[in-house]
Design a protein around this motif. Sequence first.
Motif, PDB file in Angstrom:
ATOM      1  N   ALA A 101       2.719  -7.846   8.769  1.00 48.12           N
ATOM      2  CA  ALA A 101       3.354  -6.821   9.584  1.00 48.12           C
ATOM      3  C   ALA A 101       2.547  -6.624  10.861  1.00 48.12           C
ATOM      4  N   ASP A 102       3.199  -6.151  11.914  1.00 52.00           N
ATOM      5  CA  ASP A 102       2.522  -5.951  13.194  1.00 52.00           C
ATOM      6  C   ASP A 102       1.346  -4.985  13.063  1.00 52.00           C
ATOM      7  N   SER A 103       1.460  -4.025  12.150  1.00 54.52           N
ATOM      8  CA  SER A 103       0.422  -3.004  12.006  1.00 54.52           C
ATOM      9  C   SER A 103      -0.892  -3.565  11.493  1.00 54.52           C
ATOM     10  N   VAL A 104      -0.870  -4.728  10.865  1.00 60.78           N
ATOM     11  CA  VAL A 104      -2.091  -5.294  10.295  1.00 60.78           C
ATOM     12  C   VAL A 104      -2.442  -6.657  10.886  1.00 60.78           C
ATOM     13  N   LYS A 105      -1.558  -7.208  11.677  1.00 60.74           N
ATOM     14  CA  LYS A 105      -1.784  -8.540  12.246  1.00 60.74           C
ATOM     15  C   LYS A 105      -3.045  -8.527  13.110  1.00 60.74           C
ATOM     16  N   GLY A 106      -3.899  -9.504  12.880  1.00 68.05           N
ATOM     17  CA  GLY A 106      -5.146  -9.592  13.620  1.00 68.05           C
ATOM     18  C   GLY A 106      -6.286  -8.810  13.001  1.00 68.05           C
ATOM     19  N   PRO A 146      -8.247   5.154  10.125  1.00 67.00           N
ATOM     20  CA  PRO A 146      -7.900   6.210   9.151  1.00 67.00           C
ATOM     21  C   PRO A 146      -6.476   6.062   8.608  1.00 67.00           C
ATOM     22  N   GLU A 147      -5.580   5.535   9.432  1.00 69.68           N
ATOM     23  CA  GLU A 147      -4.192   5.346   9.000  1.00 69.68           C
ATOM     24  C   GLU A 147      -4.043   4.283   7.917  1.00 69.68           C
ATOM     25  N   ASP A 148      -5.085   3.509   7.680  1.00 71.98           N
ATOM     26  CA  ASP A 148      -5.058   2.497   6.623  1.00 71.98           C
ATOM     27  C   ASP A 148      -5.396   3.087   5.250  1.00 71.98           C
ATOM     28  N   THR A 149      -5.768   4.344   5.210  1.00 79.28           N
ATOM     29  CA  THR A 149      -6.078   4.993   3.944  1.00 79.28           C
ATOM     30  C   THR A 149      -4.864   4.978   3.026  1.00 79.28           C
ATOM     31  N   ALA A 150      -5.052   4.418   1.830  1.00 80.64           N
ATOM     32  CA  ALA A 150      -3.935   4.259   0.893  1.00 80.64           C
ATOM     33  C   ALA A 150      -4.463   3.658  -0.404  1.00 80.64           C
ATOM     34  N   VAL A 151      -3.604   3.656  -1.408  1.00 82.42           N
ATOM     35  CA  VAL A 151      -3.845   2.849  -2.596  1.00 82.42           C
ATOM     36  C   VAL A 151      -3.220   1.481  -2.327  1.00 82.42           C
ATOM     37  N   TYR A 152      -4.008   0.447  -2.522  1.00 82.57           N
ATOM     38  CA  TYR A 152      -3.561  -0.920  -2.265  1.00 82.57           C
ATOM     39  C   TYR A 152      -3.264  -1.602  -3.596  1.00 82.57           C
ATOM     40  N   TYR A 153      -2.075  -2.174  -3.687  1.00 84.96           N
ATOM     41  CA  TYR A 153      -1.636  -2.875  -4.891  1.00 84.96           C
ATOM     42  C   TYR A 153      -1.381  -4.341  -4.567  1.00 84.96           C
ATOM     43  N   CYS A 154      -1.849  -5.241  -5.424  1.00 85.04           N
ATOM     44  CA  CYS A 154      -1.371  -6.610  -5.302  1.00 85.04           C
ATOM     45  C   CYS A 154      -0.159  -6.758  -6.207  1.00 85.04           C
ATOM     46  N   ALA A 155       0.723  -7.644  -5.821  1.00 84.10           N
ATOM     47  CA  ALA A 155       1.965  -7.855  -6.544  1.00 84.10           C
ATOM     48  C   ALA A 155       2.297  -9.340  -6.532  1.00 84.10           C
ATOM     49  N   ALA A 156       2.945  -9.797  -7.590  1.00 86.28           N
ATOM     50  CA  ALA A 156       3.221 -11.226  -7.737  1.00 86.28           C
ATOM     51  C   ALA A 156       4.663 -11.462  -8.170  1.00 86.28           C
ATOM     52  N   VAL A 157       5.179 -12.599  -7.744  1.00 91.42           N
ATOM     53  CA  VAL A 157       6.512 -13.033  -8.194  1.00 91.42           C
ATOM     54  C   VAL A 157       6.522 -14.550  -8.249  1.00 91.42           C
ATOM     55  N   VAL A 217      -8.404   2.741  -1.026  1.00 94.16           N
ATOM     56  CA  VAL A 217      -9.154   2.504   0.213  1.00 94.16           C
ATOM     57  C   VAL A 217      -9.075   3.784   1.040  1.00 94.16           C
ATOM     58  N   THR A 218     -10.238   4.324   1.385  1.00 98.61           N
ATOM     59  CA  THR A 218     -10.301   5.536   2.195  1.00 98.61           C
ATOM     60  C   THR A 218     -11.116   5.237   3.440  1.00 98.61           C
ATOM     61  N   VAL A 219     -10.514   5.473   4.596  1.00 99.28           N
ATOM     62  CA  VAL A 219     -11.171   5.234   5.877  1.00 99.28           C
ATOM     63  C   VAL A 219     -11.422   6.587   6.525  1.00 99.28           C
ATOM     64  N   SER A 220     -12.686   6.951   6.606  1.00100.91           N
ATOM     65  CA  SER A 220     -13.018   8.269   7.109  1.00100.91           C
ATOM     66  C   SER A 220     -14.462   8.281   7.595  1.00100.91           C
ATOM     67  N   ARG A 238       0.824  -1.202   0.000  1.00103.69           N
ATOM     68  CA  ARG A 238       0.000   0.000   0.000  1.00103.69           C
ATOM     69  C   ARG A 238       0.858   1.251   0.000  1.00103.69           C
ATOM     70  N   GLN A 239       0.266   2.309  -0.552  1.00103.36           N
ATOM     71  CA  GLN A 239       0.954   3.588  -0.613  1.00103.36           C
ATOM     72  C   GLN A 239       0.014   4.663  -0.106  1.00103.36           C
ATOM     73  N   ALA A 240       0.350   5.213   1.042  1.00102.69           N
ATOM     74  CA  ALA A 240      -0.440   6.293   1.614  1.00102.69           C
ATOM     75  C   ALA A 240      -0.013   7.618   0.996  1.00102.69           C
ATOM     76  N   PRO A 241      -0.874   8.634   1.054  1.00 99.83           N
ATOM     77  CA  PRO A 241      -0.525   9.934   0.480  1.00 99.83           C
ATOM     78  C   PRO A 241       0.781  10.481   1.036  1.00 99.83           C
TER      79      PRO A 241
END
Length: 128
Positions: A61-66, A88-99, A124-127, A38-41
């Motif tokens: 990551a700990d920030s999203v675990k659970g 609100p801190e989760d607001t960002a553009v979410y990208y999936c990526a593959a390898v 994704v906008t949380v507000s 994800r990329q936040a503003p």
Amino acid sequence: QLQLVDSGGGLVQPGGSLRLSCAASGFTLDDYAIGWVRQAPGKERGGDLCISSSGQYRKYADSVKGRFVISRDNAKNTVFLQLNALEPEDTAVYYCAAVRPTGSSNYCNTNPAYYTHWGQGTQVTVSS
């Protein structure tokens, strides 16, 4: 042509949920490890979670675990990201990526540099 298509983003209130999808075309997704980045503003892209090509290994990551859950449905050639208890801190553009891994099928990495194929992103906008 290898393509990933992200979808499912939107506007949600704090504490709400969303389910993002990452659909692949032109290749078989079950041969690939998948991450959500994800990329936040005003910030750089950061990876928070991934799932191995086998589906047996997940990293959060700990920030999203659970709160966030990554899963894959190989029959649908799609990976999902369930977002719960959004902040609100989760607001960002979410990208999936593959390898396509050269090593173990039971490994993935959340570092964006690990990935070779990218979706177009979903907002994704949380507000309130």
